[in-house]
Design an enzyme around this catalytic site. Sequence first.
Site, PDB file in Angstrom:
ATOM      1  N   GLU A 103       3.513  -8.808  -8.985  1.00 48.37           N
ATOM      2  CA  GLU A 103       3.359 -10.160  -8.450  1.00 48.37           C
ATOM      3  C   GLU A 103       4.660 -10.921  -8.644  1.00 48.37           C
ATOM      4  O   GLU A 103       5.477 -10.566  -9.503  1.00 48.37           O
ATOM      5  CB  GLU A 103       2.197 -10.891  -9.119  1.00 48.37           C
ATOM      6  CG  GLU A 103       2.284 -11.016 -10.641  1.00 48.37           C
ATOM      7  CD  GLU A 103       1.121 -11.778 -11.212  1.00 48.37           C
ATOM      8  OE1 GLU A 103       1.316 -12.966 -11.533  1.00 48.37           O
ATOM      9  OE2 GLU A 103       0.030 -11.187 -11.359  1.00 48.37           O
ATOM     10  N   CYS A 129      -0.553   3.338   5.219  1.00 47.58           N
ATOM     11  CA  CYS A 129       0.154   3.309   6.507  1.00 47.58           C
ATOM     12  C   CYS A 129      -0.582   2.531   7.592  1.00 47.58           C
ATOM     13  O   CYS A 129      -0.111   2.478   8.734  1.00 47.58           O
ATOM     14  CB  CYS A 129       0.423   4.731   6.978  1.00 47.58           C
ATOM     15  SG  CYS A 129       1.610   5.597   5.914  1.00 47.58           S
TER      16      CYS A 129
END
Length: 341
Positions: A103, A129
Site C-alpha cells: 500500500e 491477466c
Amino acid sequence: MNGNTSWRAANTALLSINAIEAPVVVTSDELDERLAGTMQRLGIRPGLLERVTGIRERRLYAGDVTCGEAAATAGSKALSEAGVDASDVGLVINTSVTRYHLEPAVSAVVHEAMGLPTSAMNFDITNACLGFVNGLQTASAMIDAGQVRYAVVVGAEDISPMFDRTLDRLAHQPVTRQEYLDEFASLTLGSGAVAAVLGPADAHPEGHRIKGGVARSGSSHHGLCVASAEQMVADGRGLLEHGVALVGEAFDAADEEWGWSSGVARYVFHQVSKIHMAALVERTGVPWSKVPESYPVLGNVGPASLPMTLAREVDSLEPGDRVLCLGVGSGLNSAFCEIVW
C-alpha cells in the site's frame, strides 16, 4: 451451478486507447546465451524458448521508470487523444499486477502523476491477466450509473526485478530440470503500459460503444500459476489445458446471447504464446485472419497484453466493426468484453 455471468453496458464508449512499449529489447537468443551453462547441464537445446512460445523478444524498463509513472504517461496521452481534460476525470483504475509495495494503491501514484482533481476516485483492480478487462467493466458500470462522467483505466507492468532474479537463479543455482521448467513461463514476460479513456456514449458519437460481455470462473485451478515479487511458478501444461477449456466453455455458453462465433472483425486474445493462441483459435473456431498477435515482439505483458494488442489494431478498424476482447488469467478466471467500433 455452471455457467457465465453476463453484463451489458448502456451508455459507455471507449474514447481512446494508448499503449507505450518499454524501451529495452531483450531477445530470446540473448536469454539462451545467459542460461547456456544451465541449459547444457540439463540437456536443454538452445532455441527452446522461441520454438515453444514463438516469442522472439520482449521489452523491459531500464530501471528509471516506475510502473505508476509509466501508467500515468499512457493515461495522459490517452486523455489528450480523447480530447478530455484531466479536470473532468472522475475515476482512474489501475489494473497492474506489478506493485512495489502493498500500500498505497498504485492508482494513487497514477492519480498524482496525471494531475487529476481531488474529486477523481482512484483504486486498483488486480486479477492477474484479466485486470484490464475487469477495469473496463467496472468503469462502464460507474459511468452508466451516473457516478462519474469520464474514467481512465490504466495498466503498466515492470517485470524487470523478477526477471533479473529469475535469470540469476536459473544461471547460478543448481536447479533441476523440473525447477527450470516451472519457471519457464517467467521468461515469456514483458513490460509495457497502456491506458483507455471511457465516457458517456450519448455525448461522444465518435466513440466506440462498450456493449458488455461475460465472465466465467474456474477457481479449482487457482494453484496452477502462483507468483510473488521474487518468483513465478507455473504448471504450463495445466494452464494450457484448463485455461483453454475455460475460455471455450465461456465462449460456447455465450454464443446464443451474443453471437460471437460470426460477424466479429477482431478477436483480441490475451497474449501468452503461439501454443496458447493456436489452442484458443482451434477451441473457439474463430478465423486466424481475425486474431491479431503481439506476443512475438512484446511477450506476455500480463493484464496490459490484451489492451496493448488492441491499441496496435486501432488504425485498421472501421466504424461498426465488432471487436471481442477475451482472455484467461491465473485463478483461473475468464472474461470477455465486446466493443463496437
